[in-house]
Design an enzyme around this catalytic site. Structure first.
Site: not given
Ligand code: 4NP
Length: 146
Positions: A3, A6, A8-10, A119
């Site tokens: 993602c 790294n 939240c989703r992955s 997201d």
């Molecule tokens: P992820 O979510 O891609 O599912 O881990 C996010 C985590 C952090 C950010 C964006 C999306 N960020 O902008 O810091």
């Protein structure tokens, strides 16, 4: 499982798939990464940790890392959470050798083909929905690749 951050989703995808491959007795190596560098070394987001816990999964052994070109060689299958992640991954495939290994995870679910896992970073209520999508996708992944 890849993602953006790294966190939240992955990490949820990694935890879910690791649990399922154990249940199925498969010998797969699973990891996750983010295309961005902001969260390197961090634990998964507390909301992902909590959502996993609610489903009996502990993902607190995970630490965020950034996806690198070496991952193209190390893994047979690279699953992006959304279209932006997919494009960011392929930008690192400088000689266009590895596109056959890269897919979007929801392509394993017929009804969600072409869609991205939303997201949940800015949406506290989004984590359970993400969990359910990834759980279904990982079942389909094992059915199709296992
Ligand atoms: P992820 O979510 O891609 O599912 O881990 C996010 C985590 C952090 C950010 C964006 C999306 N960020 O902008 O810091």
């Amino acid at each position: 499982m890849v993602c953006l951050g790294n966190i939240c989703r992955s990490p949820l995808a990694e935890g879910i798939l690791k649990n399922k491959i154990k249940e199925h007795g498969l010998d797969w190596e699973v990891s996750s990464a983010g295309t961005g560098a902001w969260h390197i070394g961090e634990l998964p987001d507390s909301r992902s940790i909590r959502t996993a816990q609610q489903h009996g999964l502990d993902i607190t052994d995970q630490r965020a890392r950034q996806f690198t070109a070496a991952d193209f060689k190390d893994y047979d299958l690279i699953l992006a959470m959304d279209g932006s992640n997919y494009r960011n991954i392929l930008q690192l495939d400088l000689d266009s050798q590895y596109e056959h290994k890269v897919n979007m995870i929801l392509n394993y679910i017929d009804a969600l083909k072409g869609q991205g896992v939303p997201d949940p970073y800015w949406d506290d209520d989004g984590f359970e929905k993400v969990y359910q999508m990834l759980d279904e996708a990982c079942d389909a992944l094992i059915e199709q690749e296992g």
